[in-house]
Design a protein around this motif. Structure first.
Motif, short mmCIF file in Angstrom:
data_model
loop_
_atom_site.label_atom_id
_atom_site.label_comp_id
_atom_site.label_asym_id
_atom_site.label_seq_id
_atom_site.Cartn_x
_atom_site.Cartn_y
_atom_site.Cartn_z
N UNK A 44 0.83 -1.20 0.00
CA UNK A 44 0.00 0.00 0.00
C UNK A 44 0.87 1.25 0.00
N UNK A 45 0.40 2.29 -0.68
CA UNK A 45 1.04 3.61 -0.65
C UNK A 45 0.00 4.63 -0.21
N UNK A 46 0.34 5.41 0.82
CA UNK A 46 -0.55 6.45 1.32
C UNK A 46 0.06 7.80 0.95
N UNK A 47 -0.76 8.69 0.37
CA UNK A 47 -0.28 9.97 -0.14
C UNK A 47 -1.06 11.13 0.46
N UNK A 48 -0.34 12.20 0.77
CA UNK A 48 -0.96 13.48 1.12
C UNK A 48 -0.73 14.40 -0.07
N UNK A 49 -1.69 14.45 -0.98
CA UNK A 49 -1.48 15.15 -2.24
C UNK A 49 -1.60 16.66 -2.12
N UNK A 50 -2.35 17.17 -1.14
CA UNK A 50 -2.50 18.62 -1.02
C UNK A 50 -1.65 19.22 0.08
N UNK A 51 -0.86 18.39 0.76
CA UNK A 51 0.08 18.90 1.75
C UNK A 51 -0.55 19.45 3.02
N UNK A 52 -1.76 18.98 3.37
CA UNK A 52 -2.41 19.48 4.58
C UNK A 52 -2.10 18.63 5.81
N UNK A 53 -1.23 17.63 5.64
CA UNK A 53 -0.84 16.79 6.76
C UNK A 53 -1.72 15.57 6.96
N UNK A 54 -2.72 15.37 6.08
CA UNK A 54 -3.61 14.22 6.18
C UNK A 54 -3.59 13.41 4.89
N UNK A 55 -3.65 12.10 5.03
CA UNK A 55 -3.67 11.22 3.87
C UNK A 55 -4.98 11.42 3.12
N UNK A 56 -4.89 11.57 1.79
CA UNK A 56 -6.11 11.71 0.99
C UNK A 56 -6.16 10.72 -0.17
N UNK A 57 -5.15 9.86 -0.30
CA UNK A 57 -5.17 8.84 -1.35
C UNK A 57 -4.42 7.61 -0.86
N UNK A 58 -5.10 6.45 -1.00
CA UNK A 58 -4.50 5.17 -0.63
C UNK A 58 -4.47 4.29 -1.88
N UNK A 59 -3.29 3.83 -2.28
CA UNK A 59 -3.14 2.94 -3.43
C UNK A 59 -2.77 1.55 -2.93
N UNK A 60 -3.47 0.53 -3.42
CA UNK A 60 -3.23 -0.85 -3.00
C UNK A 60 -2.69 -1.66 -4.18
N UNK A 61 -1.74 -2.58 -3.91
CA UNK A 61 -1.05 -3.30 -4.96
C UNK A 61 -1.20 -4.82 -4.78
N UNK A 62 -1.24 -5.52 -5.91
CA UNK A 62 -1.34 -6.99 -5.87
C UNK A 62 0.07 -7.58 -5.74
N UNK A 63 0.18 -8.91 -5.59
CA UNK A 63 1.51 -9.52 -5.40
C UNK A 63 2.49 -9.28 -6.55
N UNK A 64 1.99 -8.92 -7.72
CA UNK A 64 2.86 -8.64 -8.86
C UNK A 64 3.29 -7.17 -8.91
N UNK A 65 2.87 -6.39 -7.92
CA UNK A 65 3.24 -4.99 -7.87
C UNK A 65 2.35 -4.08 -8.68
N UNK A 66 1.20 -4.59 -9.14
CA UNK A 66 0.28 -3.80 -9.94
C UNK A 66 -0.80 -3.19 -9.04
N UNK A 67 -1.16 -1.94 -9.32
CA UNK A 67 -2.19 -1.30 -8.53
C UNK A 67 -3.54 -1.95 -8.84
N UNK A 68 -4.25 -2.35 -7.76
CA UNK A 68 -5.53 -3.03 -7.95
C UNK A 68 -6.70 -2.29 -7.31
N UNK A 69 -6.40 -1.32 -6.46
CA UNK A 69 -7.48 -0.63 -5.76
C UNK A 69 -7.00 0.72 -5.28
N UNK A 70 -7.92 1.69 -5.21
CA UNK A 70 -7.64 3.00 -4.64
C UNK A 70 -8.77 3.39 -3.69
N UNK A 71 -8.38 4.11 -2.64
CA UNK A 71 -9.35 4.76 -1.78
C UNK A 71 -8.99 6.24 -1.75
#
Length: 286
Positions: free
Chosen positions: A161-188
């Motif tokens: 999983x990768x958690x990103x704060x895209x607007x720099x407000x100190x809070x996570x606003x995007x979560x990227x989830x990856x499968x065993x092959x390293x491919x992104x399979x889901x976003x929150x």
């Protein structure tokens, strides 16, 4: 006829210094110093025979610290400190300014537990890695203020999983989830930046196309719109919960990515009362 080993003794007959030719090239390249018979310093000399490539300090014959010149400029750039004779920390000066750009901490078994890296040499450690038994668990990139901007979560030997704060407000606003092959399979996603997920995206890992999207439009934390796509990422159906009872009461069908028809249950009895054709803008046709 050159000596391979030379020992010098103090007035009490205890060894004070040893010099050894470890490479067999005629140079006494290893120098050990002693106090009261105990080793306190060991120097590994460079090819010029004058400047040490590495210096290790000892206490009670146990290593305490080693300083090494890895690039041959005559200045130590890598320092290893020991705890109970085992490596506890390694500091590296990678740009030669006398300040560490990378710091690695180790556990009692010399397994890596933490790393800090200043990749752009500005004096700020922007990346920190956390390890367990030598395996990476978490890597965090932070702003100069110390606020995390990107967090990588690892497990089972891979990025999960990768958690990103895209607007720099100190809070996570995007979560990227990856499968065993390293491919992104889901976003929150937190689209309205209120600290809660309001958009859930399922991806086709092979193509990266969105296959299904769930959205929370009223901010209650539950999906009230469900969008289904074809293999090319074009929408084929949109289901909406207009009265927010958890069940879809309006369905829009698409063809070629454009809305074509709809059905709607306005009174919530589970049966659509309204049906019709839609134009390309999604408005009632005719």
């Amino acid at each position: 006829g050159r000596p391979e080993f030379v020992a010098e003794f103090d007035a009490q007959g205890k060894v004070a210094r040893e010099r050894q030719d470890t490479a067999g090239d005629g140079r006494l390249d290893l120098v050990r110093s002693f106090q009261n018979g105990e080793k306190v310093r060991e120097e590994k000399l460079g090819k010029d025979g004058d400047r040490p490539e590495s210096v290790t300090e000892f206490a009670g014959d146990v290593p305490v610290k080693t300083s090494t010149d890895t690039n041959g400029d005559g200045k130590p750039d890598t320092t290893v400190t020991f705890r109970d004779g085992r490596k506890a920390r390694q500091e590296e000066d990678r740009d030669g300014d006398g300040k560490p750009d990378a710091i690695y901490d180790f556990d009692a078994n010399e397994k890596l537990v933490r790393e800090q890296v200043d990749a752009d040499h500005d004096g700020h450690f922007e990346t920190t890695g956390e390890y367990q038994k030598g395996e990476l668990l978490r890597r965090t990139a932070a702003s100069r203020a110390g606020t995390p901007t990107r967090v990588e979560v690892h497990g089972e030997g891979r990025l999960q999983r990768v958690e990103l704060d895209e607007d720099g407000d100190g809070k996570v606003d995007l979560w990227n989830f990856f499968d065993p092959q390293g491919r992104m399979e889901k976003q929150e996603q937190d689209r309205n930046r209120d600290g809660r997920v309001d958009n859930w995206v399922t991806l086709d890992p092979a193509t990266g196309k969105e296959s299904r999207v769930l959205s929370d439009e009223n901010g209650d934390g539950k999906p009230d719109a469900w969008r289904s796509n074809d293999a090319a990422g074009n929408t084929v159906k949109l289901e909406e919960d207009k009265n927010f009872d958890g069940k879809p009461d309006r369905v829009v069908e698409f063809a070629g990515g454009r809305p074509t028809r709809f059905s709607e249950d306005a009174n919530g009895d589970g049966k659509p009362e309204a049906r019709g054709e839609l134009d390309a803008d999604g408005k009632l046709d005719g």
